[in-house]
Design an enzyme around this catalytic site. Structure first.
Site, PDB file in Angstrom:
ATOM      1  CG  HIS A  80      33.294 -85.220 -14.534  1.00  0.00           C
ATOM      2  ND1 HIS A  80      33.492 -83.865 -14.673  1.00  0.00           N
ATOM      3  CD2 HIS A  80      33.934 -85.565 -13.384  1.00  0.00           C
ATOM      4  CE1 HIS A  80      34.234 -83.427 -13.664  1.00  0.00           C
ATOM      5  NE2 HIS A  80      34.517 -84.436 -12.871  1.00  0.00           N
ATOM      6  CB  SER A 121      34.383 -82.378 -10.308  1.00  0.00           C
ATOM      7  OG  SER A 121      35.543 -82.493 -11.063  1.00  0.00           O
TER       8      SER A 121
HETATM    9  N1  ARG Z   1      37.774 -83.848 -12.369  1.00  0.00           N
HETATM   10  C1  ARG Z   1      38.019 -83.373 -11.028  1.00  0.00           C
HETATM   11  C2  ARG Z   1      36.913 -83.842 -10.101  1.00  0.00           C
HETATM   12  O1  ARG Z   1      36.207 -84.756 -10.477  1.00  0.00           O
HETATM   13  C3  ARG Z   1      38.247 -81.903 -10.996  1.00  0.00           C
HETATM   14  C4  ARG Z   1      39.622 -81.630 -11.411  1.00  0.00           C
HETATM   15  C5  ARG Z   1      39.902 -80.199 -11.510  1.00  0.00           C
HETATM   16  N2  ARG Z   1      41.302 -80.098 -11.770  1.00  0.00           N
HETATM   17  C6  ARG Z   1      41.971 -78.970 -11.884  1.00  0.00           C
HETATM   18  N3  ARG Z   1      43.254 -79.043 -12.021  1.00  0.00           N
HETATM   19  N4  ARG Z   1      41.357 -77.818 -11.846  1.00  0.00           N
HETATM   20  O2  ARG Z   1      36.808 -83.425  -8.971  1.00  0.00           O
END
Ligand code: ARG
Length: 274
Positions: free
Chosen positions: A88, A222
């Site tokens: 992503h 992420s």
């Molecule tokens: N999707 C997020 C990003 O793009 C990471 C989120 C991780 N969230 C969590 N609660 N561990 O950085």
């Protein structure tokens, strides 16, 4: 399902903005509370909150394979010239010279940092926003740092893990200049499924403090690795920061790509990179 897709789109937008601040995206995530409660970002930010979420600063050289990616994600050196990150975090597969990987430092302003451009991206085949959240980025030149081996079977998918990144230090918080780390305990699939019905068991694994919350990865982390030591005392990557509802909420653990499940695919894909 609807909520999850919303969360991911918001997370994707957050990544695009990650170099600055994630507050608007973070606020939207806060608003997407599953109980429909109207907790605002400002109420959240009034809470005491230390680092990554709930962590501390990493020492220079402690996690030498950590890289920061210019779209606002983390990654780990799988080879000296191949970064393992999240699907992503990238737009698709193919030639790509638009990403910069920064390595060799914990402080992104440190003049010793090494910036290297990408040449190619391989997004997990079949990735459609659910599970399979891994990607490889080929670099124009090697970064001369140790690599992080990946778990090849499920034996290490238990116990305490460490996750590190330059992402937000609280829900809706700012990206960090200094690499942060936090230890997060494994959360079994059955428990995690209770928190997230959409969990893809086998492709995703969960970690965090179910009872108290307070420790987690967050937006901008992420793609970065979650890792632990093996029997020989060597670091092994077991997860890739993927998603979660908010950050560090009690009852809402972080969700990570289950690296061991994809180890063979990742190895083959790395060998096939140009
Ligand atoms: N999707 C997020 C990003 O793009 C990471 C989120 C991780 N969230 C969590 N609660 N561990 O950085």
């Amino acid at each position: 399902m609807q909520k999850k897709l919303l969360g991911r789109i918001v997370a994707g937008a957050a990544v695009a903005l990650a170099a600055i601040s994630l507050t608007p995206a973070g606020a939207a995530v806060v608003g997407a509370d599953d109980k429909g409660s109207s907790v605002t970002a400002s109420e959240k930010s009034g809470k005491p909150s230390p680092k990554i979420v709930g962590g501390t600063k990493a020492e220079q050289g402690e996690f030498p394979w950590m890289v920061r990616l210019s779209m606002g994600c983390g990654g780990a050196l799988f080879e000296k010239d191949v970064v393992l990150t999240a699907a992503h975090c990238v737009d698709g597969s193919g030639e790509n010279t638009s990403i910069t990987a920064t390595g060799g430092v914990v402080d992104l302003e440190d003049s010793n940092k090494v910036d290297v451009k990408s040449t190619e991206v391989l997004q997990a085949p079949g990735y459609n926003g659910t599970g399979k959240d891994w990607a490889l980025i080929k670099l124009a030149e090697p970064i001369d740092q140790p690599t992080l081996p990946i778990a090849e079977d499920a034996n290490l998918n238990e116990g305490d893990f460490t996750v590190a990144g330059w992402g937000a230090d609280k829900e809706g918080g700012e990206q960090q200049q200094h690499l942060l780390k936090v230890d997060v305990p494994f959360v079994d699939d059955a428990t995690c499924k209770g928190a997230y019905a959409e969990l893809v068991e086998g492709e995703e694994l969960c970690a965090g403090d179910m009872e108290a919350g307070g420790i987690d990865s967050c937006q901008g982390d992420s793609g970065g690795p979650m890792f632990r030591k093996d029997e020989a005392g060597e670091f092994v990557q077991v997860g890739i920061v993927s998603w979660g509802e908010g950050c560090a909420r009690a009852g809402k653990p972080g969700v990570y790509t289950e690296v061991s499940n994809f180890a063979a695919d990742i190895k083959k894909a790395a060998a096939d990179l140009g």
